[in-house]
Design an enzyme around this catalytic site. Structure first.
Site, PDB file in Angstrom:
ATOM      1  N   SER A  45       0.820  -1.217   0.000  1.00  0.00           N
ATOM      2  CA  SER A  45       0.000   0.000   0.000  1.00  0.00           C
ATOM      3  C   SER A  45       0.851   1.263   0.000  1.00  0.00           C
ATOM      4  O   SER A  45       0.335   2.357  -0.250  1.00  0.00           O
ATOM      5  CB  SER A  45      -0.940   0.006   1.207  1.00  0.00           C
ATOM      6  OG  SER A  45      -1.879  -1.043   1.121  1.00  0.00           O
ATOM      7  N   GLY A 221      -2.910   3.749  -3.416  1.00  0.00           N
ATOM      8  CA  GLY A 221      -3.444   4.750  -4.324  1.00  0.00           C
ATOM      9  C   GLY A 221      -4.915   5.084  -4.181  1.00  0.00           C
ATOM     10  O   GLY A 221      -5.576   4.723  -3.200  1.00  0.00           O
ATOM     11  N   CYS A 246      -9.480  -2.020   3.737  1.00  0.00           N
ATOM     12  CA  CYS A 246      -8.734  -0.826   3.321  1.00  0.00           C
ATOM     13  C   CYS A 246      -9.124  -0.388   1.906  1.00  0.00           C
ATOM     14  O   CYS A 246     -10.226   0.115   1.706  1.00  0.00           O
ATOM     15  CB  CYS A 246      -7.234  -1.059   3.464  1.00  0.00           C
ATOM     16  SG  CYS A 246      -6.288   0.481   3.517  1.00  0.00           S
ATOM     17  N   LEU A 247      -8.277  -0.573   0.894  1.00  0.00           N
ATOM     18  CA  LEU A 247      -8.675  -0.210  -0.462  1.00  0.00           C
ATOM     19  C   LEU A 247      -9.903  -1.011  -0.875  1.00  0.00           C
ATOM     20  O   LEU A 247     -10.795  -0.494  -1.563  1.00  0.00           O
ATOM     21  CB  LEU A 247      -7.531  -0.450  -1.443  1.00  0.00           C
ATOM     22  CG  LEU A 247      -7.815  -0.047  -2.898  1.00  0.00           C
ATOM     23  CD1 LEU A 247      -7.962   1.467  -3.034  1.00  0.00           C
ATOM     24  CD2 LEU A 247      -6.731  -0.562  -3.835  1.00  0.00           C
ATOM     25  N   GLN A 250     -12.936   0.786   0.269  1.00  0.00           N
ATOM     26  CA  GLN A 250     -13.265   1.939  -0.572  1.00  0.00           C
ATOM     27  C   GLN A 250     -13.880   1.504  -1.901  1.00  0.00           C
ATOM     28  O   GLN A 250     -14.835   2.124  -2.398  1.00  0.00           O
ATOM     29  CB  GLN A 250     -12.004   2.764  -0.807  1.00  0.00           C
ATOM     30  CG  GLN A 250     -11.397   3.335   0.462  1.00  0.00           C
ATOM     31  CD  GLN A 250      -9.955   3.775   0.275  1.00  0.00           C
ATOM     32  OE1 GLN A 250      -9.446   3.840  -0.835  1.00  0.00           O
ATOM     33  NE2 GLN A 250      -9.278   4.070   1.383  1.00  0.00           N
ATOM     34  N   GLY A 290      -4.811   6.878   2.425  1.00  0.00           N
ATOM     35  CA  GLY A 290      -4.860   8.308   2.165  1.00  0.00           C
ATOM     36  C   GLY A 290      -6.206   8.783   1.673  1.00  0.00           C
ATOM     37  O   GLY A 290      -6.388   9.975   1.411  1.00  0.00           O
ATOM     38  N   HIS A 331      -6.806  -2.367   9.238  1.00  0.00           N
ATOM     39  CA  HIS A 331      -6.198  -3.660   8.909  1.00  0.00           C
ATOM     40  C   HIS A 331      -6.391  -4.657  10.050  1.00  0.00           C
ATOM     41  O   HIS A 331      -5.588  -4.704  10.983  1.00  0.00           O
ATOM     42  CB  HIS A 331      -4.705  -3.484   8.635  1.00  0.00           C
ATOM     43  CG  HIS A 331      -4.414  -2.822   7.331  1.00  0.00           C
ATOM     44  ND1 HIS A 331      -4.190  -3.525   6.166  1.00  0.00           N
ATOM     45  CD2 HIS A 331      -4.336  -1.514   6.994  1.00  0.00           C
ATOM     46  CE1 HIS A 331      -3.972  -2.687   5.173  1.00  0.00           C
ATOM     47  NE2 HIS A 331      -4.060  -1.452   5.647  1.00  0.00           N
ATOM     48  N   GLU A 333      -5.867  -7.769   9.947  1.00  0.00           N
ATOM     49  CA  GLU A 333      -4.828  -8.807   9.914  1.00  0.00           C
ATOM     50  C   GLU A 333      -3.556  -8.371  10.618  1.00  0.00           C
ATOM     51  O   GLU A 333      -2.682  -9.194  10.907  1.00  0.00           O
ATOM     52  CB  GLU A 333      -4.520  -9.185   8.461  1.00  0.00           C
ATOM     53  CG  GLU A 333      -3.560  -8.263   7.732  1.00  0.00           C
ATOM     54  CD  GLU A 333      -4.171  -6.929   7.328  1.00  0.00           C
ATOM     55  OE1 GLU A 333      -3.442  -6.032   6.875  1.00  0.00           O
ATOM     56  OE2 GLU A 333      -5.411  -6.777   7.467  1.00  0.00           O
TER      57      GLU A 333
END
Length: 362
Positions: A45, A221, A246-247, A250, A290, A331, A333
């Site tokens: 990441s 990103g 996380c990503l 999103q 971010g 996270h 994990e």
């Protein structure tokens, strides 16, 4: 060797080079972890970023073979106050300097990281470069202002082909947007039959694997830079139990019709408090992102906010019970001390078991 960290706002930090003696460009961010620099370096990441560690001494316990979160680091640069080149730990197999040299990653030490962190908190993340050459700072600053940061990080860090981690339990398709090894470890230790697929997998390809559930991994990103993943998730949402991290969280939100936005300086560290709204319980979490889901975009999507960040009240968890899908921004994990968040993997597999039971009796 002398090195310079140069920011697009004109800031120039002079320090000592370690790691590879190469020039690098990236988004300058900070991580507040007291330990875990090896995990930070190897977290996909961070692809495209120059990471500043706020803890003053880095490298003191060296690097070992077991704590990597990916097969190689993708970070673009490393900024520390003091770099230790004589580590002491029974698991140590190489120094931080040796690791960075092996993967051609530049580092700079002797930087006032407290000043740098305050600057990022005030102005937000900034473009920056680490260089050992003698080009005038004015020229480098001008080039930084005109430069563009990469937008293809996910394609760089994702697996290029399908592979499996066989197990005797539920078949879980792990969509790899830059997945940390910790996610695979959590699934395999629960006996799951895991099939890891690239970020650009199609809904049809997933269906052919006949999964019991789908896990959307973390990654680097802007989630809007992966439109094919958003399309895939929107097509398959509701067919199988789904868990996003996380990503992946999103992307799940975008596929559901919500929106995301870039945070001023992001969340990166191992001590971020998150509140679970159904229980009012607070968890200390590991975070690295971010971007965040916009709260005012949730209405009408079928999504329910399940967790919030206590530092800034941003969304940290979402659920769509009708679609048997949920996600978290942090996270689970990772274990920055407490292992509290591991229950989310059990919650996901309980959802999988329930879906299989309903299908059997349909």
């Amino acid at each position: 060797m002398r090195a310079r960290l140069i920011l697009e706002d004109g800031t120039v930090c002079v320090g000592k080079a370690f790691g590879a003696a190469t020039e690098t460009l990236g988004e300058v961010v900070f991580n507040t972890g007291l330990t875990g620099y090896q995990e930070v370096l190897s977290d996909p990441s961070y692809c495209g970023q120059i990471v500043t560690m706020t803890y003053p001494l880095i490298g003191n316990y060296g690097v070992n073979r077991d704590d990597f979160e990916a097969v190689r680091p993708f970070i673009h640069g490393f900024v520390v106050r003091e770099h230790c080149d004589t580590p002491s730990n029974w698991r140590n197999t190489q120094t931080l300097d040796e690791l960075l040299k092996a993967y051609e990653i530049p580092g700079i030490s002797g930087v006032d990281t407290r000043m740098l962190t305050r600057k990022i908190r005030h102005y937000g993340t900034l473009r920056g470069m680490i260089t050992t050459n003698d080009t005038p700072a004015e020229e480098l600053i001008a080039s930084l202002k005109e430069s563009s940061l990469m937008i293809d990080q996910v394609s760089r860090v994702s697996t290029k082909s399908v592979f499996s981690a066989p197990g005797t339990g539920d078949r879980i398709v792990l969509v790899d947007f830059g997945s940390k090894h910790g996610i695979l470890r959590e699934l395999t230790k629960r006996g799951c039959d895991v099939v890891v697929v690239p970020y650009n997998v199609t809904a049809a390809e997933i269906r052919r694997l006949q999964p019991d559930g789908i896990l959307l991994s973390n990654g680097p990103g802007d989630p809007k830079d992966v439109p094919q993943a958003i399309q895939m998730i929107s097509e398959i949402l509701g067919e199988y139990p789904l868990f996003g991290i996380c990503l992946g969280h999103q992307l799940f939100a975008l596929a559901s019709g919500a929106d995301t936005e870039k945070l001023k300086f992001g969340h990166r560290g191992g001590n971020h408090p998150v509140k679970e709204l159904t229980t009012n319980r607070t968890y200390i979490t590991s975070q690295n992102h971010g971007y965040a889901v916009k709260e005012d975009s949730i209405a009408g999507t079928g999504l329910e906010v399940t967790h919030i960040a206590l530092n800034d009240n941003t969304i940290e968890g979402l659920s769509n019970q009708a679609k048997r899908a949920f996600s978290v921004q942090y996270h689970p994990e990772a274990a920055p001390g407490p292992y509290d968040s591991g229950y989310l993997f059990d919650q996901f597999l309980e959802m999988v078991a329930k879906a299989k039971g309903e299908k059997k009796h349909a």
